[in-house]
Design a protein around this motif. Structure first.
Motif, PDB file in Angstrom:
ATOM      1  N   ASP A 198       0.809  -1.213   0.000  1.00 39.20           N
ATOM      2  CA  ASP A 198       0.000   0.000   0.000  1.00 39.20           C
ATOM      3  C   ASP A 198       0.847   1.270   0.000  1.00 39.20           C
ATOM      4  O   ASP A 198       0.335   2.361  -0.250  1.00 39.20           O
ATOM      5  N   LYS A 199       2.144   1.138   0.264  1.00 44.18           N
ATOM      6  CA  LYS A 199       3.049   2.282   0.158  1.00 44.18           C
ATOM      7  C   LYS A 199       3.686   2.365  -1.236  1.00 44.18           C
ATOM      8  O   LYS A 199       4.437   3.286  -1.515  1.00 44.18           O
ATOM      9  N   GLN A 200       3.406   1.406  -2.088  1.00 40.73           N
ATOM     10  CA  GLN A 200       3.760   1.385  -3.511  1.00 40.73           C
ATOM     11  C   GLN A 200       5.260   1.659  -3.756  1.00 40.73           C
ATOM     12  O   GLN A 200       5.620   2.624  -4.437  1.00 40.73           O
ATOM     13  N   PRO A 201       6.125   0.817  -3.199  1.00 38.54           N
ATOM     14  CA  PRO A 201       7.566   1.058  -3.359  1.00 38.54           C
ATOM     15  C   PRO A 201       8.030   1.025  -4.809  1.00 38.54           C
ATOM     16  O   PRO A 201       9.008   1.697  -5.155  1.00 38.54           O
ATOM     17  N   ALA A 202       7.363   0.254  -5.667  1.00 43.50           N
ATOM     18  CA  ALA A 202       7.788   0.184  -7.069  1.00 43.50           C
ATOM     19  C   ALA A 202       7.753   1.567  -7.715  1.00 43.50           C
ATOM     20  O   ALA A 202       8.628   1.908  -8.528  1.00 43.50           O
ATOM     21  N   ALA A 214      18.953  10.700 -15.392  1.00 39.83           N
ATOM     22  CA  ALA A 214      19.250  12.116 -15.613  1.00 39.83           C
ATOM     23  C   ALA A 214      20.676  12.474 -15.201  1.00 39.83           C
ATOM     24  O   ALA A 214      21.116  13.616 -15.416  1.00 39.83           O
ATOM     25  N   GLY A 215      21.394  11.515 -14.622  1.00 40.20           N
ATOM     26  CA  GLY A 215      22.776  11.755 -14.228  1.00 40.20           C
ATOM     27  C   GLY A 215      22.927  12.586 -12.969  1.00 40.20           C
ATOM     28  O   GLY A 215      23.992  13.166 -12.731  1.00 40.20           O
ATOM     29  N   VAL A 216      21.885  12.633 -12.141  1.00 42.88           N
ATOM     30  CA  VAL A 216      21.908  13.421 -10.914  1.00 42.88           C
ATOM     31  C   VAL A 216      22.387  12.542  -9.763  1.00 42.88           C
ATOM     32  O   VAL A 216      21.879  11.426  -9.570  1.00 42.88           O
ATOM     33  N   ALA A 217      23.323  13.043  -8.989  1.00 44.24           N
ATOM     34  CA  ALA A 217      23.868  12.275  -7.862  1.00 44.24           C
ATOM     35  C   ALA A 217      22.906  12.326  -6.679  1.00 44.24           C
ATOM     36  O   ALA A 217      22.299  13.361  -6.389  1.00 44.24           O
ATOM     37  N   PHE A 218      22.770  11.201  -5.996  1.00 42.39           N
ATOM     38  CA  PHE A 218      21.922  11.127  -4.798  1.00 42.39           C
ATOM     39  C   PHE A 218      22.326   9.915  -3.982  1.00 42.39           C
ATOM     40  O   PHE A 218      23.019   9.009  -4.458  1.00 42.39           O
ATOM     41  N   ARG A 219      21.901   9.916  -2.747  1.00 42.34           N
ATOM     42  CA  ARG A 219      21.982   8.749  -1.880  1.00 42.34           C
ATOM     43  C   ARG A 219      20.572   8.446  -1.380  1.00 42.34           C
ATOM     44  O   ARG A 219      19.674   9.290  -1.476  1.00 42.34           O
ATOM     45  N   VAL A 220      20.373   7.251  -0.846  1.00 36.71           N
ATOM     46  CA  VAL A 220      19.038   6.887  -0.367  1.00 36.71           C
ATOM     47  C   VAL A 220      19.142   6.090   0.934  1.00 36.71           C
ATOM     48  O   VAL A 220      20.019   5.227   1.077  1.00 36.71           O
ATOM     49  N   ALA A 221      18.292   6.418   1.895  1.00 35.75           N
ATOM     50  CA  ALA A 221      18.166   5.668   3.141  1.00 35.75           C
ATOM     51  C   ALA A 221      16.806   4.981   3.146  1.00 35.75           C
ATOM     52  O   ALA A 221      15.768   5.653   3.135  1.00 35.75           O
ATOM     53  N   LEU A 222      16.815   3.668   3.132  1.00 38.82           N
ATOM     54  CA  LEU A 222      15.588   2.874   3.110  1.00 38.82           C
ATOM     55  C   LEU A 222      15.272   2.463   4.545  1.00 38.82           C
ATOM     56  O   LEU A 222      15.743   1.436   5.039  1.00 38.82           O
ATOM     57  N   VAL A 230      11.087  -9.546   3.023  1.00 41.73           N
ATOM     58  CA  VAL A 230      11.502  -8.315   2.348  1.00 41.73           C
ATOM     59  C   VAL A 230      10.893  -8.316   0.942  1.00 41.73           C
ATOM     60  O   VAL A 230      11.131  -9.250   0.169  1.00 41.73           O
ATOM     61  N   PRO A 231      10.106  -7.317   0.590  1.00 43.20           N
ATOM     62  CA  PRO A 231       9.500  -7.285  -0.745  1.00 43.20           C
ATOM     63  C   PRO A 231      10.559  -7.292  -1.845  1.00 43.20           C
ATOM     64  O   PRO A 231      11.651  -6.730  -1.688  1.00 43.20           O
ATOM     65  N   LYS A 232      10.213  -7.909  -2.966  1.00 41.96           N
ATOM     66  CA  LYS A 232      11.184  -8.065  -4.063  1.00 41.96           C
ATOM     67  C   LYS A 232      11.647  -6.730  -4.612  1.00 41.96           C
ATOM     68  O   LYS A 232      12.777  -6.615  -5.100  1.00 41.96           O
ATOM     69  N   GLU A 233      10.787  -5.687  -4.534  1.00 42.46           N
ATOM     70  CA  GLU A 233      11.184  -4.374  -5.039  1.00 42.46           C
ATOM     71  C   GLU A 233      12.409  -3.835  -4.300  1.00 42.46           C
ATOM     72  O   GLU A 233      13.283  -3.196  -4.893  1.00 42.46           O
ATOM     73  N   ARG A 238      18.153  -2.650  -4.159  1.00 45.59           N
ATOM     74  CA  ARG A 238      19.448  -2.651  -3.461  1.00 45.59           C
ATOM     75  C   ARG A 238      20.581  -3.020  -4.412  1.00 45.59           C
ATOM     76  O   ARG A 238      21.710  -2.519  -4.291  1.00 45.59           O
ATOM     77  N   GLU A 239      20.264  -3.876  -5.396  1.00 49.32           N
ATOM     78  CA  GLU A 239      21.285  -4.279  -6.369  1.00 49.32           C
ATOM     79  C   GLU A 239      21.638  -3.130  -7.290  1.00 49.32           C
ATOM     80  O   GLU A 239      22.808  -2.781  -7.448  1.00 49.32           O
ATOM     81  N   TRP A 240      20.652  -2.517  -7.941  1.00 45.46           N
ATOM     82  CA  TRP A 240      20.988  -1.511  -8.945  1.00 45.46           C
ATOM     83  C   TRP A 240      21.361  -0.160  -8.337  1.00 45.46           C
ATOM     84  O   TRP A 240      22.100   0.616  -8.948  1.00 45.46           O
ATOM     85  N   LEU A 241      20.885   0.110  -7.115  1.00 43.33           N
ATOM     86  CA  LEU A 241      21.291   1.345  -6.459  1.00 43.33           C
ATOM     87  C   LEU A 241      22.729   1.265  -5.927  1.00 43.33           C
ATOM     88  O   LEU A 241      23.417   2.271  -5.834  1.00 43.33           O
TER      89      LEU A 241
END
Length: 364
Positions: A198-202, A214-222, A230-233, A238-241
């Motif tokens: 229901d939080k629609q992670p995809a 877009a070539g923009v740099a970022f980091r992400v905290a999940l 753990v949902p497959k998304e 985690r692999e491609w990030l």
């Protein structure tokens, strides 16, 4: 009225339910005895939690008020306790009438009727937003019409007469959200919601894909909690990030969680179900810039002057806004938004809950 003895039954003690319960116990002027069950097996909690609590609480008649949340059958508890049952205040975090159904599953309406029975058994019911109340009462007639005959058409009016709205109190960082620790490196995107459909992670990860393209740099905290798996998304992301993921998984310590929020630049929601949004309020109070759907409870929770900056229309709009923010660090939240979130702090709301408890106890 002097301080009451309040019995608080929480059958799903996790996430926003736990946060609400702990905050209320900490800030109320009343004496609150909290009894809980772990946050798992929600279907069985609705079927059987009341039967557990019926025996776990030895002398319910010694309490002035029973506060119960929605993932249990309050009507069963009232039936077992009979005359010993205190006045009941039902706090509705979510409901099974309007809650979305996962793709590929059919809605089980027995749980919707459990919600209805609980509401009928309660002396008063409280919703955590106007949006949630309205969604409940919009879905109620449709659920009742599923009965092949003898539809109890009187129920909506009976429940509307006892329903009200009171936002959940939040334990927030101080209003000085400028006390932040963003640190060096690319801007940090925060996900601090449950890892569920229901939080629609995809949709969230699709937006991050566009930022990457877009070539923009970022980091992400999940951040945020997940259930038994753990949902497959998340596993795929985690692999491609790769090294962009600087935190993966739930943080049980609140100080550590708040520390990540203070490092965050942007908090994103892609939810298809959100009745209030404690996690978004926490992040905004910590100084993150929210990007949220322009639907659900968000237009109610975010003050109108900040809608243009914080609410997006669809996935394309989310990706466009996210790229624009992250491409121009440092990201600054809308001026005044962090301070505006303090209206949801327990400091502001505890007295309203205490007054409501007094009123419900007197009414019986």
């Amino acid at each position: 009225m002097s301080g009451l003895n309040v019995l608080f039954l929480e059958s799903f003690y996790g996430g926003s339910h736990r946060e609400f319960a702990d905050g209320l116990v900490q800030h109320s002027r009343h004496r609150i005895a909290l009894h809980t069950l772990p946050a798992r097996f929600w279907r069985w909690r609705m079927r059987g939690a009341a039967l557990h609590f019926a025996r776990a609480v030895a002398r319910p008649q010694e309490f002035d008020l029973l506060l119960a949340t929605d993932l249990m059958n309050v009507a069963d508890l009232k039936a077992v306790w009979g005359a010993h049952c205190p006045p009941i205040l039902l706090y509705v975090h979510e409901n099974q009438l309007s809650y979305p159904t996962p793709e590929g599953e059919q809605k089980d309406f027995q749980f919707a009727f459990t919600d209805i029975a609980s509401a009928l058994a309660a002396d008063a019911m409280v919703f955590n937003s106007r949006y949630h109340r309205d969604a409940y009462f919009a879905a109620l007639p449709e659920v009742l019409r599923r009965m092949p005959e003898y539809e109890p058409a009187w129920i909506p009016d009976a429940l509307a007469a006892k329903a009200r709205v009171l936002y959940p109190g939040c334990r927030l960082p101080g209003a000085d959200a400028e006390v932040r620790s963003v640190g060096a490196g690319p801007p940090l995107v925060i996900w601090n919601h449950r890892w569920e459909f229901d939080k629609q992670p995809a949709a969230f990860f699709a937006a991050l894909r566009e930022v990457q393209r877009a070539g923009v740099a970022f980091r992400v905290a999940l951040l945020g909690e997940n259930a038994q798996y753990v949902p497959k998304e998340f596993m795929a992301a985690r692999e491609w990030l790769g090294e962009r993921v600087v935190q993966y998984g739930y943080l049980p310590g609140r100080d550590a969680y708040l520390a990540w929020l203070r490092r965050g630049a942007v908090v994103v929601s892609t939810a298809v179900q959100e009745n209030f949004g404690i996690s978004v309020v926490e992040a905004a109070a910590a100084g993150c810039h929210p990007l949220l759907p322009s639907r659900l409870a968000y237009p109610e929770v975010i003050p109108a002057p900040h809608h243009e900056a914080c609410l997006y229309e669809d996935g394309d709009d989310l990706a466009r806004r996210l790229i624009a923010l992250l491409a121009n660090p440092p990201v600054s939240p809308p001026p005044g938004l962090a301070a505006a979130m303090q209206r949801y702090s327990w400091t502001c709301l505890a007295a309203e809950y205490d007054s409501l408890f007094d009123e419900c106890a007197r009414a019986r």
